[in-house]
Write a protein that holds these residues in place. Structure first.
Motif, mmCIF file in Angstrom:
data_model
loop_
_atom_site.group_PDB
_atom_site.id
_atom_site.type_symbol
_atom_site.label_atom_id
_atom_site.label_comp_id
_atom_site.label_asym_id
_atom_site.label_seq_id
_atom_site.Cartn_x
_atom_site.Cartn_y
_atom_site.Cartn_z
ATOM 1 N N VAL A 1 -1.209 34.044 -0.715
ATOM 2 C CA VAL A 1 -0.539 33.329 -1.072
ATOM 3 C C VAL A 1 0.283 32.832 -0.220
ATOM 4 C CG1 VAL A 1 1.725 33.884 -2.164
ATOM 5 C CG2 VAL A 1 0.236 34.841 -3.286
ATOM 6 N N ALA A 2 0.928 33.679 0.680
ATOM 7 C CA ALA A 2 1.529 33.121 2.172
ATOM 8 C C ALA A 2 0.326 31.172 2.959
ATOM 9 C CB ALA A 2 1.601 33.763 3.453
ATOM 10 N N ALA A 3 -0.551 32.046 2.414
ATOM 11 C CA ALA A 3 -1.795 30.708 3.123
ATOM 12 C C ALA A 3 -1.672 29.571 2.782
ATOM 13 C CB ALA A 3 -3.202 31.161 3.789
ATOM 14 N N TYR A 4 -1.204 28.755 0.868
ATOM 15 C CA TYR A 4 -1.121 28.438 0.307
ATOM 16 C C TYR A 4 0.328 27.711 0.442
ATOM 17 C CZ TYR A 4 -0.974 25.854 -4.097
ATOM 18 O OH TYR A 4 -1.024 24.431 -4.763
ATOM 19 N N GLY A 5 0.925 28.633 0.152
ATOM 20 C CA GLY A 5 2.707 28.175 0.596
ATOM 21 C C GLY A 5 2.762 27.297 2.283
ATOM 22 N N GLN A 6 1.886 27.518 3.381
ATOM 23 C CA GLN A 6 1.538 27.166 4.059
ATOM 24 C C GLN A 6 0.839 25.725 4.320
ATOM 25 O OE1 GLN A 6 0.010 28.619 8.456
ATOM 26 N NE2 GLN A 6 -1.237 27.466 8.087
ATOM 27 N N SER A 7 -0.079 25.627 3.321
ATOM 28 C CA SER A 7 -0.911 24.790 3.123
ATOM 29 C C SER A 7 0.209 23.049 2.440
ATOM 30 C CB SER A 7 -2.389 24.742 2.534
ATOM 31 O OG SER A 7 -1.707 25.538 1.042
ATOM 32 N N LYS A 8 0.556 23.848 1.214
ATOM 33 C CA LYS A 8 2.012 22.824 1.377
ATOM 34 C C LYS A 8 2.404 22.033 1.871
ATOM 35 C CE LYS A 8 -0.283 21.871 -1.257
ATOM 36 N NZ LYS A 8 -1.184 20.685 -1.991
ATOM 37 N N ALA B 1 0.832 -1.666 0.449
ATOM 38 C CA ALA B 1 0.209 0.081 0.158
ATOM 39 C C ALA B 1 0.662 1.169 0.349
ATOM 40 C CB ALA B 1 -0.503 -0.013 1.143
ATOM 41 N N ARG B 2 0.333 2.170 -0.323
ATOM 42 C CA ARG B 2 0.829 3.553 -0.954
ATOM 43 C C ARG B 2 0.323 4.696 -0.252
ATOM 44 N NH1 ARG B 2 5.521 3.336 -5.753
ATOM 45 N NH2 ARG B 2 5.990 1.384 -5.479
ATOM 46 N N ILE B 3 0.336 5.703 0.172
ATOM 47 C CA ILE B 3 0.112 7.323 0.623
ATOM 48 C C ILE B 3 0.722 8.180 0.175
ATOM 49 C CG2 ILE B 3 -1.522 8.686 2.133
ATOM 50 C CD1 ILE B 3 -0.505 5.975 4.626
ATOM 51 N N VAL B 4 -0.021 8.605 -1.260
ATOM 52 C CA VAL B 4 0.684 9.472 -2.068
ATOM 53 C C VAL B 4 -0.001 10.705 -1.639
ATOM 54 C CG1 VAL B 4 1.201 10.737 -4.183
ATOM 55 C CG2 VAL B 4 1.428 8.253 -3.273
ATOM 56 N N THR B 5 0.982 12.158 -1.331
ATOM 57 C CA THR B 5 0.072 13.111 -1.401
ATOM 58 C C THR B 5 0.415 14.712 -2.176
ATOM 59 O OG1 THR B 5 -0.582 13.023 1.859
ATOM 60 C CG2 THR B 5 -0.047 15.472 0.317
ATOM 61 N N VAL B 6 0.321 15.204 -2.697
ATOM 62 C CA VAL B 6 0.391 16.096 -3.337
ATOM 63 C C VAL B 6 0.167 17.500 -3.215
ATOM 64 C CG1 VAL B 6 -0.585 17.331 -5.518
ATOM 65 C CG2 VAL B 6 -1.099 15.052 -5.247
ATOM 66 N N ALA B 7 2.171 17.589 -3.542
ATOM 67 C CA ALA B 7 2.254 18.825 -2.890
ATOM 68 C C ALA B 7 2.664 20.330 -3.508
ATOM 69 C CB ALA B 7 3.524 19.232 -1.975
ATOM 70 N N SER B 8 3.665 20.912 -3.656
ATOM 71 C CA SER B 8 3.565 21.779 -4.964
ATOM 72 C C SER B 8 5.033 23.019 -4.627
ATOM 73 C CB SER B 8 2.184 23.199 -4.390
ATOM 74 O OG SER B 8 2.217 23.733 -4.903
ATOM 75 N N ILE B 9 5.560 23.619 -5.695
ATOM 76 C CA ILE B 9 6.723 24.173 -5.358
ATOM 77 C C ILE B 9 6.247 25.091 -4.651
ATOM 78 C CG2 ILE B 9 8.027 23.276 -7.595
ATOM 79 C CD1 ILE B 9 6.918 25.988 -9.155
ATOM 80 N N ALA B 10 5.112 25.765 -3.959
ATOM 81 C CA ALA B 10 4.671 26.746 -3.651
ATOM 82 C C ALA B 10 5.135 26.515 -2.175
ATOM 83 C CB ALA B 10 3.585 27.012 -3.666
ATOM 84 N N HIS B 11 5.441 25.447 -2.015
ATOM 85 C CA HIS B 11 6.164 25.288 -0.028
ATOM 86 C C HIS B 11 7.428 25.734 -0.086
ATOM 87 C CE1 HIS B 11 9.385 22.237 -1.987
ATOM 88 N NE2 HIS B 11 9.655 22.432 -0.680
ATOM 89 N N ASN B 12 8.156 26.812 -1.717
ATOM 90 C CA ASN B 12 8.914 27.228 -0.700
ATOM 91 C C ASN B 12 9.121 28.999 -0.423
ATOM 92 O OD1 ASN B 12 11.997 25.920 -1.115
ATOM 93 N ND2 ASN B 12 10.940 24.706 -2.616
ATOM 94 N N ILE B 13 7.332 29.318 -1.229
ATOM 95 C CA ILE B 13 6.863 30.389 -1.939
ATOM 96 C C ILE B 13 6.653 31.457 -0.157
ATOM 97 C CG2 ILE B 13 5.662 32.932 -3.501
ATOM 98 C CD1 ILE B 13 5.778 29.827 -5.208
ATOM 99 N N ARG B 14 7.264 31.871 0.545
ATOM 100 C CA ARG B 14 6.364 32.912 1.209
ATOM 101 C C ARG B 14 6.342 31.755 2.805
ATOM 102 N NH1 ARG B 14 3.310 37.208 -1.241
ATOM 103 N NH2 ARG B 14 2.857 37.167 0.255
ATOM 104 N N ALA B 15 6.884 30.519 2.246
ATOM 105 C CA ALA B 15 5.852 29.815 3.312
ATOM 106 C C ALA B 15 6.581 29.292 4.835
ATOM 107 C CB ALA B 15 5.794 28.529 2.442
#
Length: 305
Positions: free
Chosen positions: A174-181, A144-158
């Motif tokens: 923008v920062a709130a999205y970065g926090q979530s990713k 089994a595998r659990i795959v979570t989709v992140a984003s390059i935005a985890h680097n942007i004002r995060a």
């Protein structure tokens, strides 16, 4: 020359059960489509059942004999998350793949039904709770595998704003999205470590699609949308290409727990899927543990690992 990974590399998924959140649109749709074409029973976990049914019919049209199921899941409601997880547990004795794909991006200030900031509540807390309610099914299923989709935005004002996770004092979309990713990656790494410590063979991995042209972009700042209209062909890719890192994380026999996949092109904006490295902050184990504890407190979902 090294062969570029493509959907041709996806092995048979016959006999496997795959749950893909947000699978009616964006990169979730081609992710679910390829898994169904390879023989998996695919659950489209979506908020809008009618859109989910249309997506299921479209997938079935390209994969004769495919088993495609639609499950209502509203990640902005913990009650819906619990209800969906319960129904899936009743329906399936095994779950081989959980792909935490659904998300919102750059939304105006809104709250989930449980009072969480919408991007953090949907992208991280909803998936955290959903995974926690299904994780024992996954740990019982070989491979089994659990795959979570992140984003390059985890680097942007995060950053993880532990003093104001819900952005109640001020709001920066923008920062709130970065926090979530960033939270998506921290969750993956902490989950991978906990599964290993528990002796579970289940893998936890993450992936990001680079910049893929999907409806997720609709709330992007105007200057970003203008740039995409002018230079989009140079820096973006279609959803089918953006789904490849997720598919590789979900199916590549050589993948290992804690791995992170993204495009191999310039600044990981587009290209073929390869293992990539996330930010130093995302790999801070103390922050990962702190976020995990806070996520359990906020959702009321305690993982058995």
């Amino acid at each position: 020359m090294t062969k570029l990974w493509s959907t041709a590399e996806v092995p048979s998924q016959a006999g496997r059960v795959a749950i893909v959140t947000g699978a009616n649109t964006g990169i979730g749709f081609p992710t679910a489509q390829v898994l169904a074409q390879r023989g998996a029973t695919v659950v489209l976990a979506v908020r809008d059942l009618e859109k989910g049914k249309r997506a299921a019919a479209a997938i079935a049209g390209t994969a004769p004999g495919a088993q495609v199921v639609v499950q209502r899941l509203d990640l902005t409601s913990l009650d819906s998350v619990r209800e969906a997880a319960g129904e899936l547990r009743d329906s399936f004795e095994r779950i081989d793949l959980l792909i935490n794909n659904a998300g919102v991006m750059y939304t105006p200030k809104q709250l989930t039904q449980d009072g969480f900031e919408l991007q953090f509540g949907t992208n991280h807390l909803g998936h955290f709770a959903f995974t926690g309610l299904l994780v024992d099914r996954l740990t019982e299923t070989p491979g089994a595998r659990i795959v979570t989709v992140a984003s390059i935005a985890h680097n942007i004002r995060a950053a993880i704003h532990f003093d104001d996770l819900q952005w109640s004092r001020s709001y920066d979309r923008v920062a709130a999205y970065g926090q979530s990713k960033l939270a998506n990656l921290m969750f993956t790494y902490e989950l991978a470590r906990r599964l290993s410590a528990h002796g579970s063979p289940a893998l936890a991995l993450a992936a990001h699609p680079g910049i893929s042209m999907t409806e997720l972009m609709r709330n992007s700042p105007a200057v970003f949308r203008l740039g995409m209209s002018l230079f989009g062909r140079l820096f973006t890719q279609p959803a089918e290409q953006g789904a490849l890192p997720t598919l590789r994380a979900a199916t590549d026999p050589a993948a290992v727990t804690g791995q992170y996949y993204g495009p191999n092109g310039f600044r990981e904006l587009r290209g073929a899927p390869v293992a990539v490295r996330s930010s130093r902050q995302s790999r801070d184990e103390d922050l990962q543990r702190r976020l995990w504890a806070e996520s359990e407190r906020l959702t009321g979902v305690i993982f058995p690992v």
